[in-house]
Design an enzyme around this catalytic site. Structure first.
Site, PDB file in Angstrom:
ATOM      1  N   THR A 113       0.820  -1.208   0.000  1.00 37.56           N
ATOM      2  CA  THR A 113       0.000   0.000   0.000  1.00 37.56           C
ATOM      3  C   THR A 113       0.857   1.263   0.000  1.00 37.56           C
ATOM      4  O   THR A 113       1.945   1.282   0.598  1.00 37.56           O
ATOM      5  CB  THR A 113      -0.936   0.013   1.227  1.00 37.56           C
ATOM      6  N   TYR A 149      -3.875  -1.512  10.100  1.00 41.57           N
ATOM      7  CA  TYR A 149      -3.786  -2.190   8.793  1.00 41.57           C
ATOM      8  C   TYR A 149      -2.516  -1.753   8.047  1.00 41.57           C
ATOM      9  O   TYR A 149      -1.731  -2.587   7.590  1.00 41.57           O
ATOM     10  CB  TYR A 149      -5.035  -1.891   7.940  1.00 41.57           C
TER      11      TYR A 149
END
Ligand code: USQ
Length: 410
Positions: free
Chosen positions: A153, A197
């Site tokens: 990410t 996360y």
């Protein structure tokens, strides 16, 4: 070694029933690769746990696969495995299938879900780090030299750290300044996660670096931005192949949420100032990038190859204004449930994918309208009560959110 588009590879997709995994499986199968999916259906189970559902009606995986086979004559193998927990079964799978590449999507991917409670924080860290470590460990244990392509990410870099300097692809050159000496080094870009996360993905990076150095595991880590859109050319072939469309406060990502909110006449929910800038990519480009990554593996002994998988950056308030212009939707500025900078610059270097030939799909009215239309088509499935955020980064944000009146901008 680099492959060409005519090479056919055996690709194992972990998390192949999910939002990015399913369209990737179809795209690679359509391109002639032999595809196997491993999935534990955790995403469908979390829907049940949260009382949410995909706006689009997603068919069971077995139906999806048999529809694909009937339409194209191409088969996709499937094994129901929890990669984070069933190490021995996973090992057996890769020994039997002998993949050339493993695409790893098998992680809990929502920042708000990861921040809901102690239970979801712990689940996210346990699941994500164990899944990644089990895959790396099994590659070494089995002696199978498969190229691991991981969905990372952009959030590992954090936001605003480098100002107007382009965020590099994974590594930065630094000068270490000692008392009497100075030396130059290349290091991983400092990790600066904004949620549990995102933190789990920064931990993945350390594991990749270690296994690449110690065991010669070939890894590509894709630092992806926020995905928007829902359909690819393959998922659009039949309604039973349709991809997920998440719009709830935990799993819906911002642009898809805005488009769905506009379709049901709900004000667009900007968190905080709206001056946060983020990186975006359309799902059609996600699947193309994964194929490009598979075809261009690093060599054994190389450090993990890192690509920024993004095509454009936008300020949230500009996106909301664009959707509002197209649809007449109102815009709400909500108190921000997250802890994040109110404003940031973001310029991203994505030259590696461009050099490999990626033709980017950027925000266009046509595509926005297409997604708005999908949202409209399935409106009767929408549960408006799941739209507002229910996950708060700090306990006091919840109290603040309850007290603050929402400001509506016409
Ligand atoms: N936001 C709003 N209104 C909303 C929802 C979100 O203003 O209704 C704001 C958030 O505060 C944040 C930004 O939009 O500033 C992005 O939020 P998001 O939920 O669209 O995306 P994020 O939580 O960052 O996570 C998503 C995916 C994740 C992926 C990440 C890429 O769920 O899997 O890794 O995008 S990135 O953001 O580049 O790290």
């Amino acid at each position: 070694m680099t492959y060409t588009v005519d090479d056919t590879l055996k690709v194992l997709i972990l998390g192949g029933d999910g939002f990015c995994g399913w369209p990737t499986a179809l795209h690679l199968s359509a391109a002639g690769h032999t595809v196997a999916i491993a999935d534990n259906f955790s995403r469908r189970k979390i829907d049940e746990e949260l009382g949410t559902n995909s706006l689009t009606p997603i068919a069971p995986l077995k139906t999806r696969i048999s529809v694909w086979e009937n339409l194209t004559g191409k088969s996709i193998l499937f094994d129901q495995i929890d990669v984070a927990r069933d190490y021995e079964r996973f090992l057996e799978l890769i020994v039997n299938f002998r993949p050339d590449a493993i695409v790893h999507f098998a992680e809990q991917r929502a920042a708000p879900y990861s921040m809901k409670s102690a239970a979801t924080k712990r689940y996210t860290v346990n699941n994500n780090t164990n899944a990644t470590h089990n895959v790396l460990c099994a590659l070494v244990d089995s002696g199978i030299d498969a190229h691991l392509v991981h969905l990372g990410t952009m959030g590992v870099y954090g936001y605003g750290w480098s100002g107007s300097m382009p965020v590099p692809e994974g590594y930065v050159q630094v000068k270490l300044i000692g008392k009497d000496t100075e030396m130059e080094r290349e290091i991983l870009h400092p990790a600066n996660p904004g949620s549990v996360y995102h933190m789990s993905k920064t931990m993945d990076q350390l594991m990749f670096g270690f296994y690449a150095k110690n065991d010669g595991v070939r890894v590509t880590d894709l630092h992806q931005g926020i995905v928007w859109g829902t359909q690819t050319s393959e998922t659009g072939l039949d309604e039973r192949l349709i991809n997920r469309f998440d719009y709830d406060g935990d799993y819906g990502t911002v642009l898809n949420r805005f488009l769905m909110q506009a379709a049901i006449g709900h004000p667009l929910t900007i968190y905080g100032s709206g001056r946060q800038t983020r990186a975006f990519i359309h799902i059609r480009d996600t699947v193309r990038c994964i194929e490009l990554a598979i075809l261009n593996p690093p060599e054994q002994g190389d450090k993990p190859s890192i690509f920024n998988q993004v095509t454009e950056t936008h300020r949230l308030m500009d996106l909301a204004a664009l959707v509002s212009e197209l649809t007449d939707a109102k815009i709400d500025y909500l108190p921000n449930p997250r802890v994040e900078a109110a404003e940031n610059e973001l310029v991203v270097d994505n030259s590696k994918f461009l050099e490999l030939g990626l033709n980017t799909t950027t925000l266009s009215e046509g595509l926005l309208t297409e997604i708005h239309d999908i949202a409209k088509k399935y409106l009767d499935r929408a549960d408006i009560s799941t739209i507002l955020p229910t996950s708060f980064w700090r306990r006091q944000s919840l109290t603040r959110a309850k007290k603050t009146k929402v400001r509506v901008i016409d």
